[in-house]
Design an enzyme around this catalytic site. Structure first.
Site, mmCIF file in Angstrom:
data_model
loop_
_atom_site.group_PDB
_atom_site.id
_atom_site.type_symbol
_atom_site.label_atom_id
_atom_site.label_comp_id
_atom_site.label_asym_id
_atom_site.label_seq_id
_atom_site.Cartn_x
_atom_site.Cartn_y
_atom_site.Cartn_z
ATOM 1 N N ARG A 62 27.241 15.480 54.539
ATOM 2 C CA ARG A 62 27.045 16.877 54.089
ATOM 3 C C ARG A 62 26.340 16.918 52.736
ATOM 4 O O ARG A 62 25.742 17.907 52.345
ATOM 5 C CB ARG A 62 28.390 17.642 54.043
ATOM 6 N N TYR A 115 13.093 39.964 60.446
ATOM 7 C CA TYR A 115 13.735 39.484 61.674
ATOM 8 C C TYR A 115 15.124 40.134 61.786
ATOM 9 O O TYR A 115 15.816 40.291 60.771
ATOM 10 C CB TYR A 115 13.830 37.948 61.639
ATOM 11 N N ASP A 187 9.595 34.052 54.061
ATOM 12 C CA ASP A 187 9.909 33.438 55.347
ATOM 13 C C ASP A 187 8.573 33.138 56.027
ATOM 14 O O ASP A 187 7.858 34.044 56.443
ATOM 15 C CB ASP A 187 10.771 34.401 56.181
ATOM 16 N N LYS A 212 11.237 26.976 65.371
ATOM 17 C CA LYS A 212 9.997 27.521 65.936
ATOM 18 C C LYS A 212 8.862 26.490 65.845
ATOM 19 O O LYS A 212 8.963 25.440 66.448
ATOM 20 C CB LYS A 212 9.678 28.839 65.227
HETATM 21 C C1 4LM Z 1 12.944 35.319 67.343
HETATM 22 N N1 4LM Z 1 13.726 34.376 65.285
HETATM 23 O O1 4LM Z 1 12.229 36.073 66.644
HETATM 24 P P1 4LM Z 1 17.184 30.628 63.635
HETATM 25 N N2 4LM Z 1 13.281 33.957 60.351
HETATM 26 C C2 4LM Z 1 12.426 34.418 61.288
HETATM 27 C C3 4LM Z 1 12.764 34.336 62.644
HETATM 28 O O2 4LM Z 1 11.886 34.798 63.541
HETATM 29 C C4 4LM Z 1 14.014 33.789 63.010
HETATM 30 C C5 4LM Z 1 14.876 33.334 61.996
HETATM 31 C C6 4LM Z 1 14.472 33.417 60.686
HETATM 32 C C7 4LM Z 1 13.964 34.510 66.629
HETATM 33 C C8 4LM Z 1 15.069 33.955 67.227
HETATM 34 C C9 4LM Z 1 15.652 34.356 68.496
HETATM 35 C C10 4LM Z 1 11.124 35.013 60.874
HETATM 36 C C11 4LM Z 1 14.411 33.748 64.400
HETATM 37 C C12 4LM Z 1 16.215 32.725 62.308
HETATM 38 O O3 4LM Z 1 17.143 31.255 64.967
HETATM 39 O O4 4LM Z 1 18.495 30.810 62.939
HETATM 40 O O5 4LM Z 1 16.691 29.209 63.605
HETATM 41 O O6 4LM Z 1 16.065 31.420 62.733
HETATM 42 O O7 4LM Z 1 12.792 35.214 68.561
#
Ligand code: 4LM
Length: 397
Positions: A62, A115, A187, A212
């Site tokens: 950790r 998001y 982000d 992603k």
């Molecule tokens: C989606 N997105 O859009 P985790 N920041 C951005 C994102 O698009 C996302 C996250 C953070 C999608 C997930 C289902 C700009 C997520 C959050 O999913 O926690 O790795 O990331 O389809």
């Protein structure tokens, strides 16, 4: 001095493969997976000096792990940051960074949209801990300055914004934040460091949902944050260590492997998305297409200035609105109906009922997410096949 001993800076497509890799004592080319929770001390004294920070070395996963170190170093190098930090998900990265920087009474100024779960987290922070947030259409300096409050501690932006594809001028925001003595967090999930590096424009912290484009293969959930050593160390020793949303070594290995092909993947995502966006724009049943690479896109000049490519994400609306959009989505076969993005497979989803459903409708509409908006993450399949799939699905509308 560079990786090959010369002073010339290497291209990003070389760095994605080589940056951060440490030399394995046994000569392994691929980064070994240190699948261990803890590390053995040679003596009590050694353990004590590691805990006291007097001696470098691992203690407990950790607090640090050699496989994760390689990933953090690699992404920091790509984003031109001093340090990086890996998390169990994009949301673990978002929450750890924000919780590390704000306290009750502070205010966060956000881009026009976010998001869905980031919005959900900010809303929860507001309701439970009195950290306020507001949205701003960051079109010009005056509008942003007017939206700043006495207690604004952080400007938090997505660019392109998920899912509307609106852009925010990174240099303008970083300049305003510096003048105000506050931090800018970006982000960068939609772009990846191959297409956009916000720190180069003066921003302070970059966050990724590494789930992603960084991972790229739809098989890992992970998050990353990079920035100055001072800021990243602070988060490492507070919200990451004590809340504990760390990444697993196997997931770090998969991301290191994914990043090695980031440059070729991103080139192809951009190439395919440009052709798909042009196809959609020319189709008689499509009302609007949002893709920064289209000449008709109002922010195309800004995209050219701050992005090295227009990315693989497209949003669009059908002339027949919500009903037509749903019918079209139900008839694709190659494109997969799924949330997430940046994978080798093309993914299609409906933000109002899926990724952004948590946002109240009125707020969602203000963000530009109409009920009929469809989001397409253009994958790496043959672009002719992707277009044929969309064209066929549009016959049912
Ligand atoms: C989606 N997105 O859009 P985790 N920041 C951005 C994102 O698009 C996302 C996250 C953070 C999608 C997930 C289902 C700009 C997520 C959050 O999913 O926690 O790795 O990331 O389809």
């Amino acid at each position: 001095m560079n990786m090959n001993g010369s002073k010339k800076e290497m291209h990003l497509s070389t760095k994605v493969i080589h940056a951060g890799n440490s030399i394995d004592p046994l000569g392994a080319l691929a980064t070994p997976i240190y699948q261990t929770s803890t590390f053995v001390f040679s003596s009590v004294d050694q353990g004590a000096s590691r805990f006291a920070g007097e001696e470098a070395g691992y203690i407990y996963s950790r607090l640090g792990n050699p496989t994760i170190d390689v990933l953090e170093q690699k992404v920091a190098t790509l984003e031109k940051a001093e340090a990086g930090l890996a998390f169990a998900s994009g949301m673990a990265a978002v929450s750890a960074v924000i919780l590390g920087l704000v306290k009750t009474g502070d205010h966060i100024l956000c881009s026009k949209g976010l998001y869905g779960c980031t919005y959900g987290f900010f809303n929860w922070l507001k309701e439970r801990f009195g950290v306020n947030f507001s949205f701003c259409e960051m079109t010009d300096e005056k509008t942003v300055m007017q939206a700043l409050q006495d207690k604004t501690k952080v400007i938090y932006i997505e660019t392109p914004i998920n899912p509307t594809m609106e852009l925010v001028d990174l240099a303008m925001i970083a300049k305003i934040a510096k003048q105000a003595g506050i931090k800018t967090i970006v982000d960068n999930t939609f772009m990846s460091p191959y297409l956009q590096r916000p720190l180069e424009w003066g921003c302070d912290i970059v966050i990724h949902s590494a789930t992603k484009y960084i991972g790229g293969h739809g098989d890992v959930v992970a998050g990353l944050a990079v920035g100055s050593k001072e800021l990243i160390d602070e988060i490492r020793l507070t919200t990451q260590k004590d809340i504990g949303g760390i990444l697993a070594p196997l997931a770090a290995y998969l991301l290191i492997r994914g990043i090695k092909t980031l440059s070729v993947r991103m080139e192809r995502h951009c190439e395919n998305a440009q052709k798909v966006a042009e196809f959609l724009e020319s189709h008689p049943k499509i009302a609007a297409v949002y893709y920064p690479g289209l000449a008709s896109y109002s922010q195309n000049p800004l995209a050219k200035r701050q992005m090295d490519g227009f990315g693989g994400m497209i949003s669009f609306c059908l002339k027949g609105g919500f009903e037509a959009g749903i019918r079209m989505m139900n008839h694709v076969t190659l494109c997969k109906r799924a949330v997430s993005l940046g994978d080798v497979e093309s993914l299609i989803q409906h933000p109002a009922s899926m990724t952004h459903a948590v946002i109240p409708r009125e707020k969602r509409i203000q963000m530009g997410i109409s009920d009929g908006l469809i989001r397409l993450s253009v994958g790496l399949e043959d672009v002719g096949d992707i277009i044929e799939d969309l064209e066929h699905a549009l016959l049912y509308v």
